[in-house]
Motif scaffolding. Sequence first.
Motif, PDB file in Angstrom:
ATOM      1  N   THR A   4       0.827  -1.200   0.000  1.00 12.35           N
ATOM      2  CA  THR A   4       0.000   0.000   0.000  1.00 12.35           C
ATOM      3  C   THR A   4       0.860   1.248   0.000  1.00 12.35           C
ATOM      4  N   THR A   5       1.980   1.223   0.713  1.00 16.36           N
ATOM      5  CA  THR A   5       2.841   2.390   0.790  1.00 16.36           C
ATOM      6  C   THR A   5       3.567   2.659  -0.520  1.00 16.36           C
ATOM      7  N   ARG A  12      -3.835   5.289  -2.969  1.00 18.76           N
ATOM      8  CA  ARG A  12      -4.063   5.041  -1.531  1.00 18.76           C
ATOM      9  C   ARG A  12      -5.403   5.624  -1.109  1.00 18.76           C
TER      10      ARG A  12
END
Length: 117
Positions: A4-5, A12
């Motif tokens: 996700t980062t 996101r």
Amino acid sequence: MTQTTDLGPEDRKIITLARSARARNGVPEGAAVRDETGRTYVAGTVALESLNLSALQTAVAMAVASGAKSLEAAAVVTGAPAAADADRAAVRDLGGPDTPVYVAGPDGELRVTVSAG
């Protein structure tokens, strides 16, 4: 697998919106899509006696009903391990086969990124 980062802020954002829709409405899935202009459409599962739509199908329908011509990305937050074929087909119909579909767990962590195609 993409973390996700590792995603950009707009990607996101749609995962966060999808997670919020799921939690807020107490439904099995939440979804969000982003159209070609950057607008987002957020939805949860629809389960009526006469109408059953997954969250992602509902989000795509909302985009179409609002005049979207294409999709840049889609996200679904679900307990399932992957996006259903019917969900990917709905995204593909509007966004094309290369549209990314982010599948995240209820905790918002990205599990997998697949193409709509």
